[in-house]
Design an enzyme around this catalytic site. Structure first.
Site, PDB file in Angstrom:
ATOM      1  N   SER A  36       0.864  -1.162   0.000  1.00 12.53           N
ATOM      2  CA  SER A  36       0.000   0.000   0.000  1.00 12.53           C
ATOM      3  C   SER A  36       0.907   1.219   0.000  1.00 12.53           C
ATOM      4  O   SER A  36       1.862   1.283   0.764  1.00 12.53           O
ATOM      5  CB  SER A  36      -0.877  -0.032   1.250  1.00 12.53           C
ATOM      6  OG  SER A  36      -1.541   1.188   1.380  1.00 12.53           O
ATOM      7  N   GLY A  48     -13.739  10.155 -19.921  1.00 15.86           N
ATOM      8  CA  GLY A  48     -14.535   9.262 -20.766  1.00 15.86           C
ATOM      9  C   GLY A  48     -14.673   9.962 -22.104  1.00 15.86           C
ATOM     10  O   GLY A  48     -14.934  11.166 -22.173  1.00 15.86           O
ATOM     11  N   ASN A  52     -16.318  13.589 -22.886  1.00 17.62           N
ATOM     12  CA  ASN A  52     -15.426  14.673 -23.332  1.00 17.62           C
ATOM     13  C   ASN A  52     -15.921  15.306 -24.633  1.00 17.62           C
ATOM     14  O   ASN A  52     -15.916  16.529 -24.784  1.00 17.62           O
ATOM     15  CB  ASN A  52     -14.008  14.140 -23.576  1.00 17.62           C
ATOM     16  CG  ASN A  52     -13.266  13.817 -22.295  1.00 17.62           C
ATOM     17  OD1 ASN A  52     -13.639  14.275 -21.224  1.00 17.62           O
ATOM     18  ND2 ASN A  52     -12.218  13.026 -22.414  1.00 17.62           N
ATOM     19  N   PHE A 102     -10.813   4.998 -13.752  1.00 17.34           N
ATOM     20  CA  PHE A 102      -9.396   4.739 -14.000  1.00 17.34           C
ATOM     21  C   PHE A 102      -8.654   5.242 -12.764  1.00 17.34           C
ATOM     22  O   PHE A 102      -8.784   6.404 -12.387  1.00 17.34           O
ATOM     23  CB  PHE A 102      -8.955   5.500 -15.253  1.00 17.34           C
ATOM     24  CG  PHE A 102      -7.486   5.395 -15.554  1.00 17.34           C
ATOM     25  CD1 PHE A 102      -6.926   4.204 -15.980  1.00 17.34           C
ATOM     26  CD2 PHE A 102      -6.660   6.508 -15.434  1.00 17.34           C
ATOM     27  CE1 PHE A 102      -5.565   4.108 -16.274  1.00 17.34           C
ATOM     28  CE2 PHE A 102      -5.307   6.429 -15.732  1.00 17.34           C
ATOM     29  CZ  PHE A 102      -4.763   5.221 -16.154  1.00 17.34           C
ATOM     30  N   ASP A 253     -10.365  14.203 -28.338  1.00 18.34           N
ATOM     31  CA  ASP A 253     -11.810  14.328 -28.095  1.00 18.34           C
ATOM     32  C   ASP A 253     -12.285  15.753 -28.383  1.00 18.34           C
ATOM     33  O   ASP A 253     -13.345  15.957 -28.976  1.00 18.34           O
ATOM     34  CB  ASP A 253     -12.142  13.966 -26.639  1.00 18.34           C
ATOM     35  CG  ASP A 253     -11.874  12.500 -26.333  1.00 18.34           C
ATOM     36  OD1 ASP A 253     -11.869  11.686 -27.277  1.00 18.34           O
ATOM     37  OD2 ASP A 253     -11.670  12.171 -25.141  1.00 18.34           O
TER      38      ASP A 253
HETATM   39  N1  LIG Z   1       0.882  20.833 -29.289  1.00 17.60           N
HETATM   40  C1  LIG Z   1      -0.285  21.123 -29.865  1.00 17.60           C
HETATM   41  N2  LIG Z   1      -0.603  22.405 -30.123  1.00 17.60           N
HETATM   42  C2  LIG Z   1      -1.779  22.726 -30.676  1.00 17.60           C
HETATM   43  N3  LIG Z   1      -2.718  21.824 -31.019  1.00 17.60           N
HETATM   44  C3  LIG Z   1      -2.454  20.535 -30.806  1.00 17.60           C
HETATM   45  C4  LIG Z   1      -1.228  20.097 -30.216  1.00 17.60           C
HETATM   46  N4  LIG Z   1      -1.277  18.750 -30.101  1.00 17.60           N
HETATM   47  C5  LIG Z   1      -2.466  18.365 -30.605  1.00 17.60           C
HETATM   48  N5  LIG Z   1      -3.179  19.431 -31.046  1.00 17.60           N
HETATM   49  C6  LIG Z   1      -4.520  19.414 -31.668  1.00 17.60           C
HETATM   50  O1  LIG Z   1      -5.240  18.272 -31.279  1.00 17.60           O
HETATM   51  C7  LIG Z   1      -5.566  17.462 -32.419  1.00 17.60           C
HETATM   52  C8  LIG Z   1      -5.504  16.016 -32.024  1.00 17.60           C
HETATM   53  O2  LIG Z   1      -4.179  15.732 -31.619  1.00 17.60           O
HETATM   54  P1  LIG Z   1      -3.536  14.271 -31.694  1.00 17.60           P
HETATM   55  O3  LIG Z   1      -3.341  13.909 -33.124  1.00 17.60           O
HETATM   56  O4  LIG Z   1      -2.334  14.298 -30.819  1.00 17.60           O
HETATM   57  O5  LIG Z   1      -4.720  13.383 -31.080  1.00 17.60           O
HETATM   58  P2  LIG Z   1      -4.668  12.068 -30.213  1.00 17.60           P
HETATM   59  O6  LIG Z   1      -3.358  11.368 -30.445  1.00 17.60           O
HETATM   60  O7  LIG Z   1      -5.898  11.322 -30.538  1.00 17.60           O
HETATM   61  O8  LIG Z   1      -4.708  12.623 -28.739  1.00 17.60           O
HETATM   62  P3  LIG Z   1      -5.366  11.995 -27.427  1.00 17.60           P
HETATM   63  O9  LIG Z   1      -5.818  10.615 -27.768  1.00 17.60           O
HETATM   64  O10 LIG Z   1      -4.273  12.058 -26.424  1.00 17.60           O
HETATM   65  O11 LIG Z   1      -6.482  12.907 -27.099  1.00 17.60           O
HETATM   66  C9  LIG Z   1      -4.563  17.881 -33.474  1.00 17.60           C
HETATM   67  O12 LIG Z   1      -5.061  17.662 -34.768  1.00 17.60           O
HETATM   68  C10 LIG Z   1      -4.389  19.356 -33.169  1.00 17.60           C
HETATM   69  O13 LIG Z   1      -5.424  20.117 -33.731  1.00 17.60           O
END
Ligand SMILES: Nc1ncnc2c1ncn2[C@@H]1O[C@H](COP(=O)(O)OP(=O)(O)OP(=O)(O)O)[C@@H](O)[C@H]1O
Ligand SMILES: [Mg+2]
Length: 323
Positions: A36, A48, A52, A102, A253
């Site tokens: 623990s 979720g 979101n 989670f 999301d």
């Molecule tokens: N550093 C950043 N600055 C600005 N916008 C970002 C950045 N990172 C991600 N984004 C925005 O968020 C969108 C989704 O990002 P990403 O492709 O990383 O999704 P993901 O991998 O599904 O993320 P997660 O599952 O962690 O929510 C991107 O298309 C972009 O618009």
């Protein structure tokens, strides 16, 4: 346009342990392990994927119907979502299971011990989306896998447009299940890594995917978004610059929430991706997936800065008004 968002509704309980798990693990005693850890901090976050996405749409002024399953412990969470414009009437309340949770403890080495309890989420597969009314689009986000397959099949069979957003569930699903989620979708959302997983597991090439979905949206983190359709040129959209990077969890999301809301407003794919990108930027700038807030004026001024005045004019009459 009436949109239903089916997906998980969960909370994250994040503990911090000041020390190293490794110091307490006795390799020769692992068969009798009983440990623990005294946590110094607890953060409880709403999350979720379904919640979101619905939250982001609600904040922008659309009123999505959230479809998912929670326990009786979720009263405050559902009130929070309602206060942010989400219709929670279709959320199923489990008789005996708690809301999905989670729980994760992180130590000084960033090592993590985590447990995910699906709980009530398993009952999402008992929801018949056809019984919830008529929708112009059903979003199928990560959830109980049986629920995702059931909702996809139900939409396909009835000719209802759906958006496939399998995200993290792709890692655990086999090719046949993924084909069942994607085939016939009006939209397919993934990040770049997940796009390759889809190809790998289904055996479909990028062209094969475009034969089966209307619009394919691939997010590339800070490198922006690429939208593809069969026989059309790709559309690429850059991100909206972040003022600070706090924590990226939930960007995917938020992007979907903005994209879908602008789609409901009747805007082009390019505008939809731009609205998604700016909403995602708000998540990058805050800790947590539903902790961002903005005024209409601020959102519009940042939108103009990132994408120009003409783009802003297209969204300004819609934002915050589509209740
Ligand atoms: N550093 C950043 N600055 C600005 N916008 C970002 C950045 N990172 C991600 N984004 C925005 O968020 C969108 C989704 O990002 P990403 O492709 O990383 O999704 P993901 O991998 O599904 O993320 P997660 O599952 O962690 O929510 C991107 O298309 C972009 O618009
Ligand atoms: Mg994601």
């Amino acid at each position: 346009m009436r949109i239903a968002v089916a997906g998980s509704i969960a909370t994250d309980h994040l503990f911090t342990f000041e020390g190293r798990f490794a110091d307490s693990l006795l390799v020769e005693q692992l068969s009798k392990i009983s440990l623990s850890f005294l946590a110094s901090d607890l953060q409880v976050r709403r999350g979720g994927t379904g919640a979101n996405i619905a939250f982001g749409m609600g904040v922008l002024g659309h009123r999505p119907l959230l479809v998912g399953a929670v326990g009786k412990d979720a009263g405050d969470y559902l009130s929070w979502l309602q206060e942010h414009g989400v219709d929670t009437q279709a959320v199923r309340l489990s008789e005996d299971k708690a809301t999905a949770r989670f729980t994760c403890t992180t130590d000084d080495d960033q090592a993590q011990l985590a447990t995910f309890y699906p709980g009530a989420m398993a009952e999402a597969a008992e929801i018949d989306i056809a019984a919830l009314g008529a929708f112009d689009l059903v979003v199928i986000a990560p959830d109980d896998p049986g629920a995702m397959l059931r909702h996809s099949a139900s939409c396909r069979d009835r000719g209802v447009a759906f958006a496939a957003d399998p995200s993290q569930q792709l890692a655990f699903m086999d090719g046949a299940s993924i084909r069942g989620l994607v085939e016939g979708a009006s939209y397919l959302f993934t990040n770049a890594y997940e796009a390759e997983l889809v190809h790998d597991k289904t055996g479909w090439s990028a062209d094969d995917v475009l034969d089966r979905v209307g619009v394919r949206v691939i997010t590339h983190g800070a490198d922006g978004i690429v939208i593809s359709r069969k026989g059309e040129d790709d559309i690429t959209v850059p991100v909206a610059p972040a003022r600070q990077i706090a924590e990226p969890t939930g960007v995917g999301d938020a992007f979907r929430a903005g994209f879908l809301t602008a789609t409901a407003w009747g805007l082009s794919l390019e505008r939809a991706a731009q609205v998604g990108a700016l909403l995602a930027t708000h998540v990058v700038e805050t800790v947590g997936t539903q902790e961002y807030a903005f005024t209409k004026a601020d959102f519009l001024s940042r939108f103009t800065e990132a994408y120009g005045e003409a783009a802003c004019a297209d969204i300004s009459t819609h934002i915050g008004t589509d209740h």
